[in-house]
Scaffold this motif. Structure first.
Motif, PDB file in Angstrom:
ATOM      1  N   VAL A 100       0.853  -1.183   0.000  1.00 41.83           N
ATOM      2  CA  VAL A 100       0.000   0.000   0.000  1.00 41.83           C
ATOM      3  C   VAL A 100       0.885   1.228   0.000  1.00 41.83           C
ATOM      4  CG1 VAL A 100      -1.809   1.254   1.227  1.00 41.83           C
ATOM      5  CG2 VAL A 100      -1.784  -1.238   1.268  1.00 41.83           C
ATOM      6  N   GLN A 101       1.030   1.859  -1.172  1.00 41.46           N
ATOM      7  CA  GLN A 101       1.900   3.023  -1.293  1.00 41.46           C
ATOM      8  C   GLN A 101       1.130   4.233  -1.810  1.00 41.46           C
ATOM      9  OE1 GLN A 101       4.957   1.536  -3.859  1.00 41.46           O
ATOM     10  NE2 GLN A 101       5.984   0.378  -2.229  1.00 41.46           N
ATOM     11  N   GLN A 102       0.307   4.032  -2.810  1.00 40.17           N
ATOM     12  CA  GLN A 102      -0.455   5.126  -3.388  1.00 40.17           C
ATOM     13  C   GLN A 102      -1.707   5.349  -2.545  1.00 40.17           C
ATOM     14  OE1 GLN A 102       1.992   6.351  -6.194  1.00 40.17           O
ATOM     15  NE2 GLN A 102      -0.056   7.138  -6.215  1.00 40.17           N
ATOM     16  N   GLY A 103      -1.885   6.565  -2.004  1.00 36.54           N
ATOM     17  CA  GLY A 103      -2.999   6.785  -1.093  1.00 36.54           C
ATOM     18  C   GLY A 103      -4.251   7.250  -1.776  1.00 36.54           C
ATOM     19  N   ALA A 104      -4.148   8.187  -2.690  1.00 40.68           N
ATOM     20  CA  ALA A 104      -5.312   8.819  -3.318  1.00 40.68           C
ATOM     21  C   ALA A 104      -6.260   9.367  -2.276  1.00 40.68           C
ATOM     22  CB  ALA A 104      -6.035   7.826  -4.221  1.00 40.68           C
ATOM     23  N   SER A 105      -5.701   9.809  -1.147  1.00 38.75           N
ATOM     24  CA  SER A 105      -6.536  10.294  -0.053  1.00 38.75           C
ATOM     25  C   SER A 105      -7.160  11.625  -0.405  1.00 38.75           C
ATOM     26  CB  SER A 105      -5.701  10.456   1.216  1.00 38.75           C
ATOM     27  OG  SER A 105      -5.230   9.215   1.664  1.00 38.75           O
ATOM     28  N   THR A 106      -8.410  11.763  -0.051  1.00 41.29           N
ATOM     29  CA  THR A 106      -9.065  13.057  -0.185  1.00 41.29           C
ATOM     30  C   THR A 106      -8.574  13.992   0.912  1.00 41.29           C
ATOM     31  OG1 THR A 106     -10.882  12.477   1.280  1.00 41.29           O
ATOM     32  CG2 THR A 106     -11.136  11.910  -1.064  1.00 41.29           C
ATOM     33  N   LEU A 107      -8.938  15.254   0.778  1.00 43.24           N
ATOM     34  CA  LEU A 107      -8.571  16.220   1.806  1.00 43.24           C
ATOM     35  C   LEU A 107      -9.183  15.825   3.146  1.00 43.24           C
ATOM     36  CD1 LEU A 107      -6.929  18.911   1.457  1.00 43.24           C
ATOM     37  CD2 LEU A 107      -9.107  20.089   1.742  1.00 43.24           C
ATOM     38  N   THR A 108     -10.390  15.264   3.105  1.00 37.32           N
ATOM     39  CA  THR A 108     -11.050  14.843   4.343  1.00 37.32           C
ATOM     40  C   THR A 108     -10.289  13.691   4.981  1.00 37.32           C
ATOM     41  OG1 THR A 108     -13.135  15.428   3.263  1.00 37.32           O
ATOM     42  CG2 THR A 108     -13.269  14.239   5.348  1.00 37.32           C
ATOM     43  N   GLN A 109      -9.827  12.754   4.171  1.00 36.34           N
ATOM     44  CA  GLN A 109      -9.031  11.647   4.705  1.00 36.34           C
ATOM     45  C   GLN A 109      -7.697  12.159   5.261  1.00 36.34           C
ATOM     46  OE1 GLN A 109      -9.850   9.409   0.892  1.00 36.34           O
ATOM     47  NE2 GLN A 109      -9.546   7.646   2.264  1.00 36.34           N
ATOM     48  N   GLN A 110      -7.095  13.099   4.573  1.00 35.80           N
ATOM     49  CA  GLN A 110      -5.853  13.688   5.087  1.00 35.80           C
ATOM     50  C   GLN A 110      -6.093  14.380   6.428  1.00 35.80           C
ATOM     51  OE1 GLN A 110      -3.549  16.104   2.329  1.00 35.80           O
ATOM     52  NE2 GLN A 110      -4.525  15.073   0.604  1.00 35.80           N
ATOM     53  N   TYR A 111      -7.252  15.037   6.521  1.00 39.65           N
ATOM     54  CA  TYR A 111      -7.596  15.692   7.779  1.00 39.65           C
ATOM     55  C   TYR A 111      -7.686  14.666   8.902  1.00 39.65           C
ATOM     56  CZ  TYR A 111     -10.501  18.049  11.277  1.00 39.65           C
ATOM     57  OH  TYR A 111     -10.993  18.560  12.451  1.00 39.65           O
ATOM     58  N   VAL A 112      -8.327  13.530   8.615  1.00 42.09           N
ATOM     59  CA  VAL A 112      -8.444  12.468   9.616  1.00 42.09           C
ATOM     60  C   VAL A 112      -7.061  12.007  10.065  1.00 42.09           C
ATOM     61  CG1 VAL A 112      -9.205  10.102  10.030  1.00 42.09           C
ATOM     62  CG2 VAL A 112     -10.683  11.697   8.780  1.00 42.09           C
TER      63      VAL A 112
ATOM     64  N   ALA B 275     -11.705  24.448   6.458  1.00 45.78           N
ATOM     65  CA  ALA B 275     -11.143  25.364   7.450  1.00 45.78           C
ATOM     66  C   ALA B 275     -10.436  24.599   8.566  1.00 45.78           C
ATOM     67  CB  ALA B 275     -12.245  26.252   8.021  1.00 45.78           C
ATOM     68  N   ARG B 276     -11.047  23.499   9.000  1.00 46.24           N
ATOM     69  CA  ARG B 276     -10.418  22.681  10.050  1.00 46.24           C
ATOM     70  C   ARG B 276      -9.093  22.107   9.559  1.00 46.24           C
ATOM     71  NH1 ARG B 276     -14.228  19.267  13.981  1.00 46.24           N
ATOM     72  NH2 ARG B 276     -15.803  20.828  14.508  1.00 46.24           N
ATOM     73  N   TYR B 277      -9.088  21.656   8.339  1.00 50.26           N
ATOM     74  CA  TYR B 277      -7.843  21.126   7.766  1.00 50.26           C
ATOM     75  C   TYR B 277      -6.757  22.195   7.785  1.00 50.26           C
ATOM     76  CZ  TYR B 277      -4.606  19.232   4.273  1.00 50.26           C
ATOM     77  OH  TYR B 277      -3.477  18.784   3.616  1.00 50.26           O
ATOM     78  N   LEU B 278      -7.095  23.398   7.328  1.00 49.29           N
ATOM     79  CA  LEU B 278      -6.097  24.467   7.255  1.00 49.29           C
ATOM     80  C   LEU B 278      -5.662  24.943   8.637  1.00 49.29           C
ATOM     81  CD1 LEU B 278      -7.434  26.488   4.211  1.00 49.29           C
ATOM     82  CD2 LEU B 278      -5.183  25.401   4.407  1.00 49.29           C
ATOM     83  N   ASP B 279      -6.468  24.730   9.641  1.00 49.73           N
ATOM     84  CA  ASP B 279      -6.075  25.042  11.014  1.00 49.73           C
ATOM     85  C   ASP B 279      -5.177  23.968  11.609  1.00 49.73           C
ATOM     86  OD1 ASP B 279      -7.038  27.517  11.598  1.00 49.73           O
ATOM     87  OD2 ASP B 279      -8.811  26.845  12.696  1.00 49.73           O
ATOM     88  N   LEU B 280      -5.252  22.769  11.041  1.00 51.03           N
ATOM     89  CA  LEU B 280      -4.632  21.609  11.685  1.00 51.03           C
ATOM     90  C   LEU B 280      -3.263  21.230  11.153  1.00 51.03           C
ATOM     91  CD1 LEU B 280      -5.183  19.154  13.657  1.00 51.03           C
ATOM     92  CD2 LEU B 280      -5.881  17.913  11.604  1.00 51.03           C
ATOM     93  N   VAL B 281      -3.079  21.216   9.831  1.00 47.66           N
ATOM     94  CA  VAL B 281      -1.914  20.561   9.235  1.00 47.66           C
ATOM     95  C   VAL B 281      -0.607  21.269   9.575  1.00 47.66           C
ATOM     96  CG1 VAL B 281      -3.155  19.482   7.348  1.00 47.66           C
ATOM     97  CG2 VAL B 281      -2.318  21.827   7.096  1.00 47.66           C
ATOM     98  N   PRO B 282       0.493  20.501   9.636  1.00 46.25           N
ATOM     99  CA  PRO B 282       1.802  21.103   9.925  1.00 46.25           C
ATOM    100  C   PRO B 282       2.404  21.767   8.688  1.00 46.25           C
ATOM    101  CG  PRO B 282       2.020  18.723   9.668  1.00 46.25           C
ATOM    102  CD  PRO B 282       0.558  19.024   9.579  1.00 46.25           C
ATOM    103  N   PHE B 283       3.103  22.859   8.954  1.00 45.69           N
ATOM    104  CA  PHE B 283       3.873  23.550   7.917  1.00 45.69           C
ATOM    105  C   PHE B 283       5.342  23.661   8.345  1.00 45.69           C
ATOM    106  CE2 PHE B 283      -0.434  24.914   7.084  1.00 45.69           C
ATOM    107  CZ  PHE B 283      -0.510  24.977   5.710  1.00 45.69           C
ATOM    108  N   GLY B 284       5.729  22.811   9.256  1.00 38.60           N
ATOM    109  CA  GLY B 284       7.085  22.816   9.790  1.00 38.60           C
ATOM    110  C   GLY B 284       7.088  22.054  11.100  1.00 38.60           C
ATOM    111  N   SER B 285       8.252  21.967  11.743  1.00 36.42           N
ATOM    112  CA  SER B 285       8.374  21.128  12.941  1.00 36.42           C
ATOM    113  C   SER B 285       7.501  21.604  14.091  1.00 36.42           C
ATOM    114  CB  SER B 285       9.833  21.075  13.396  1.00 36.42           C
ATOM    115  OG  SER B 285      10.311  22.377  13.676  1.00 36.42           O
ATOM    116  N   THR B 286       7.316  22.926  14.238  1.00 36.91           N
ATOM    117  CA  THR B 286       6.474  23.450  15.314  1.00 36.91           C
ATOM    118  C   THR B 286       5.351  24.325  14.788  1.00 36.91           C
ATOM    119  OG1 THR B 286       7.875  25.404  15.632  1.00 36.91           O
ATOM    120  CG2 THR B 286       8.401  23.449  16.948  1.00 36.91           C
TER     121      THR B 286
END
Length: 735
Positions: free
Chosen positions: A128-140, A188-199
Motif C-alpha cells: 500500500v503506497q499510493q494513497g489517493a486520499s481526499t482532503l477529508t481523509q488527510q484531515y483524519v 477550514a479545520r484542515y487548514l487550522d490543523l496541518v503542519p507547515f514545519g516542525s512546530t
C-alpha cells in the motif's frame, strides 16, 4: 509457473474487485445519511474516534498580553492559531484544492475513482503506497497524529501505518465527518490543523512565520507555496530547500491553471516570482525567553503564579487561552532603563533588580519586574533564567530595610512614631544570643550575647522613632526588638508581605530535611529558635517583589494582597476563566499602617539616608521609604511607595565570589571591602524610575496619623522620654 499478461491483468482486476468490494461495503452510504445512521454501520473504534474529532479541539497557542492587550509572550506545544473560514485567503483554498483534492466538492469523503486507480497501482506493487486520499481523509490522518496521538509515539505510528486496515478506518471516519460537517468547515479545520514545519501548525501560524502576514492577506504565490508544503513540510521547507519549494509551488500554480482557476499567462508571471520569505523566517518563540529581555522575568513569575493557582503548564501550552496581565510596558521600560543605567548588564557580579506594584485594598497588581540582566539562555551575554526580581534570589539580605518590621511591631506594642527611643553608640543584648567570641559569654558553652555598634558615633543617644527610621541607628532597633519581642518582629515580616521569603531557609531555598540543621527549617523558625537579634538588620535572603509588596501593604492601609500578575483570563471561546486567589487580609490595623507610612516619610528629606539621592533626582512629592545595607556590603536595598505605586530595589552580588560591592567612579564592581549603601545605587534606581512614572500624576498626600500612633500610649513613653531632649538635626546618612 510463468504468468501470461492476461493472467497478470486478471490478477490485478481480482485484487481491485476485492478492495472495491470492501470499500463499497464499508463506505458507500448515501450522502444524506445522518450521523446516527452511520454510527450503526461502523465499528465502535471508528465511532469513538469520530466523536473525539467532532468534540476535541486541536492544541492552540496561548497568548500573554500586557495590561493594554499587546502580546508579550506566547506559550505553545504546537504553534497554532484558530482561524475562522472567512479569515482565510481564497487563494489559499483554491491552491490547496488544486494540488491536493480537486474533486473535494464532488465526493463525500472518499474519491472512488481515485481510490480504485490507486488500488490497482498498489495491487501491482504488492504494497500500500499510493494513497489517493481526499482532503477529508488527510484531515483524519493529521488529526489522529497531531491531536489524539500528540504525546503517544506508538499511536502516531499506528495512525500512519501502510495498511488496508488503516486506510479503511480512515476512510470510514472521513465519510462520517462529511455527514456531520459542511465542506467549508472541513476545509477550514484542515487548514487550522496541518503542519507547515516542525512546530508550525495551521495556516495562520505559517502565514506569520514564513511571510509575516495574516492568512486573509496571503497572496497567490504565498498561498501556492504553503499549499505545496502540506505534502511534505520538511522536504519542501522553503527556507532550507528553496529550489524544491519553488518547484513545488509552480506545480501548484500549474494545477490551478488546469482547474481553470488561473489564466495561463498570469500563472507564468507568478511562477517567475521569488519566494519572498520573511528575513529571518521565525515562528513566534514559545515560553518566557520569547518574551524578551524586558518582559521575561515578568513572564516567568506569571507562569509560577498560574501553576500555583491550579493551571497545568501543559494545559497552558495547548489551551488557546488569552492571559491579560497587569504588566505596564511604560513603567517596565522606565525601570529597565534605570536598573541598567545604575549597573549595566555587563557588570560582572552585580545584579540590580526592581519590582513595582500598584497598591490597593482589593488587589496588589505587579506592573514591572526587571533586572539589569536580560532574561534568556545565553550566560556569556549576561542572560539568566533565575527569577532575580521575583524569587528569593538576593542571598545576602536587605540590611536595614527590615527595621520596618521592628517599627511596625513596636507600634503594635504601644509605641508611636514620635515616641523617643534609645540609640546608644554600642549595645550588648542580654536578651538575644548570636554574638561573636568578642561579645560577653552567656554562661552556656560557646554561646555569647549579641553585641553591636552603630555605623559611626555621630548619632544622638535618643531620638523619635520616625528619626530612627530615617537615619537607621542599629542599636535603636535591636533595643526595640528586645522590647517588642523577636517573635512579634518575625511574624510582622510575614504579615506585611515577606511570606515566601520567610518560608525559605537561611540559604533562600525550601527547607531541606536532609541538609545541615540550620537549613532544615524556615527563616522564621530559625530566627525564633535561635533568639538571633540580627533579624532586624536584615541579613537573610529576600525577594525584591515581596519587599515591594510590603510597601504596597503599608501604603494600602495595612491590607496585604498576594501580588498578582493577572488581570483576566479567557479561554479559546472567549469565556472568562476564574482563578483561585487568596483573599486580601487586613495585616495590621489601618491606623497603624498609616502611622508607619508617615513614620517612614523622612527618609527622602532632611538628613534621611536617601535624601541626597532624592534631591539629585528632583523628588519633592510625599512618600515613604527605607534604605538598607548588609554588614559586608554584599547587597543593599531600597523600599519606597507613594499612594500610587510601591517599589523596591535590591542590588546584590550574583557571582560565585563572596565579595562586597564598591561604588564610585564608573559602574558598581566587586571589591575586597565594599562601600555600597541603600541610599546609593538602590535609591538612585528607585528615584530614576519613579520620577518618570509619577511625572503626569497629581500629587497625593500621605494619610493622617491618629494620636495613639503618633505619641504612643502612656506606658511606652515614660522609660524613654527622660533626660535631655533628643537632637533632630545630627543624624548621619549611612544606610
Amino acid at each position: 509457473m510463468v504468468r501470461t499478461p492476461i493472467a497478470r491483468c486478471a490478477g490485478k482486476l481480482a485484487g481491485c474487485c476485492v478492495l472495491a468490494g470492501v470499500l463499497v461495503a464499508g463506505l458507500l452510504f448515501p450522502a444524506t445519511a445522518t450521523l446516527g445512521a452511520l454510527s450503526n454501520k461502523i465499528s465502535d473504534q471508528v465511532k469513538d474516534t469520530l466523536a473525539l474529532m467532532l468534540n476535541t479541539d486541536p492544541p492552540l497557542m496561548t497568548t500573554v498580553t500586557d495590561s493594554g492587550g499587546a502580546p508579550i509572550a506566547h506559550l505553545y506545544d504546537q504553534y497554532r492559531v484558530r482561524t475562522p473560514p472567512d479569515r482565510i485567503s481564497p487563494h489559499m483554498k483554491t491552491a490547496l484544492l488544486a494540488i491536493e483534492d480537486r474533486r473535494f466538492y464532488d465526493h463525500h469523503g472518499v474519491d472512488w475513482l481515485a481510490t480504485l486507480r490507486a488500488a490497482a497501482r498498489n495491487n501491482s506493487s504488492g504494497s500500500v503506497q499510493q494513497g489517493a486520499s481526499t482532503l477529508t481523509q488527510q484531515y483524519v490522518k493529521n488529526y489522529l497524529v497531531h491531536v489524539l496521538a500528540r504525546t503517544d509515539k506508538n499511536a502516531q505510528r499506528a495512525a500512519q501505518e501502510q495498511s488496508i486496515t488503516r486506510k479503511l478506518r480512515e476512510a470510514r471516519i472521513a465519510v462520517g465527518l462529511e455527514t456531520a460537517l459542511s465542506k467549508d468547515e472541513i476545509l477550514a479545520r484542515y487548514l487550522d490543523l496541518v503542519p507547515f514545519g516542525s512546530t508550525i501548525f495551521g495556516v495562520a501560524a505559517a502565514a506569520q512565520a514564513y511571510f509575516d502576514t495574516t492568512p486573509d492577506k496571503l497572496t497567490l504565490t504565498q498561498a501556492a507555496t504553503l499549499a505545496g508544503m502540506v505534502n511534505s513540510p520538511t522536504a519542501l521547507d522553503p527556507e532550507a530547500r528553496p529550489d524544491k519549494a519553488v518547484e513545488r509551488r509552480n506545480l501548484v500554480i500549474d494545477a490551478m491553471v488546469a482547474d481553470e482557476k488561473l489564466p495561463k499567462d498570469e500563472a507564468e508571471r507568478h511562477k517567475s516570482a521569488p519566494l519572498g520569505l520573511s528575513e529571518p523566517v521565525r515562528p513566534l518563540q514559545t515560553g518566557c525567553v520569547g518574551a524578551g529581555p524586558s518582559y521575561g522575568f515578568f513572564c516567568s513569575f506569571l507562569l509560577e503564579y498560574l501553576t500555583e493557582a491550579g493551571f497545568d503548564l501543559d494545559e497552558l501550552k495547548i489551551g488557546g487561552y488569552r492571559v491579560e496581565t497587569t504588566l505596564d510596558p511604560k513603567i517596565t521600560e522606565h525601570a529597565k532603563k534605570a536598573v541598567e543605567a545604575q549597573a549595566p548588564k555587563t557588570t560582572p557580579g552585580v545584579a540590580n533588580t526592581m519590582a513595582v506594584v500598584r497598591p490597593g485594598k482589593d488587589a496588589h497588581e505587579v506592573v514591572a519586574l526587571v533586572a539589569n540582566r536580560d532574561f534568556g539562555l545565553k550566560k556569556e551575554e549576561f542572560e539568566t533564567q533565575f527569577d532575580l526580581p521575583s524569587g528569593v534570589e538576593n542571598k545576602f539580605g536587605t540590611g536595614s530595610v527590615y527595621k520596618v518590621f521592628t517599627a511596625a511591631a513596636a507600634l503594635e506594642k504601644g509605641f508611636g512614631i514620635d515616641t523617643v527611643v534609645a540609640a546608644p553608640n554600642t549595645h550588648t543584648s542580654k536578651v538575644f544570643k548570636g554574638g561573636a567570641a568578642s561579645c560577653p559569654p552567656t554562661g552556656e558553652p560557646n554561646t555569647y550575647w549579641y553585641c553591636l555598634a552603630n555605623h559611626n558615633d555621630r548619632y544622638p543617644p535618643r531620638m523619635p522613632l520616625r528619626q530612627a527610621l530615617a537615619t537607621s541607628p542599629n542599636t535603636a532597633f535591636v533595643i526595640l526588638e528586645e522590647q517588642t519581642g523577636l517573635d512579634a518582629v518575625v511574624d510582622m515580616a510575614s504579615r506585611l508581605g515577606m511570606r515566601r521569603t520567610m518560608a525559605t531557609n537561611i540559604a533562600g531555598v525550601a527547607p531541606d530535611p536532609k541538609a545541615a540543621k540550620e537549613l532544615r527549617v524556615s527563616q522564621a523558625e530559625f530566627y525564633k529558635a535561635n533568639r538571633n537579634a540580627s533579624f532586624t538588620l536584615g541579613p537573610a535572603p529576600s525577594s525584591t517583589l515581596e519587599l515591594a509588596n510590603v510597601a504596597a501593604t503599608i501604603i494600602s492601609g495595612g491590607v496585604w494582597c498576594k501580588p498578582t500578575p493577572v488581570r483576566r483570563i479567557v479561554d479559546r471561546d472567549g469565556k472568562a476563566v476564574e482563578l483561585k486567589r487568596p483573599p486580601c487580609e487586613q495585616a495590621v490595623p489601618e491606623p497603624l499602617a498609616n502611622a508607619l507610612a508617615v513614620g517612614l516619610s523622612e527618609d527622602s528629606k532632611g538628613m534621611g539616608t536617601a535624601a541626597f539621592t532624592a534631591r539629585k533626582a528632583g523628588w519633592k512629592r510625599p512618600m515613604m521609604g527605607k534604605t538598607g545595607t548588609t554588614e559586608e556590603y554584599k547587597s543593599a536595598a531600597y523600599l519606597g511607595a507613594t499612594p500610587d505605586y510601591a517599589g523596591a530595589v535590591q542590588v546584590f552580588n550574583d557571582s560565585t565570589s563572596p565579595k562586597g560591592i564598591c561604588v564610585g567612579a564608573g559602574p558598581p564592581r566587586l571589591c575586597a571591602e565594599g562601600n555600597i549603601y541603600g541610599g546609593t545605587v538602590p535609591a538612585a534606581t528607585w528615584f530614576d524610575t519613579m520620577t518618570k512614572v509619577h511625572a503626569d500624576l497629581p500629587e497625593k498626600p500621605l494619610p493622617q496619623v491618629e494620636d495613639r500612633y503618633r505619641h504612643g500610649d502612656a506606658r511606652m513613653r515614660a522609660p524613654v522620654d527622660a533626660g535631655p531632649a533628643p537632637s533632630t538635626t545630627s543624624a548621619p546618612p549611612t544606610s
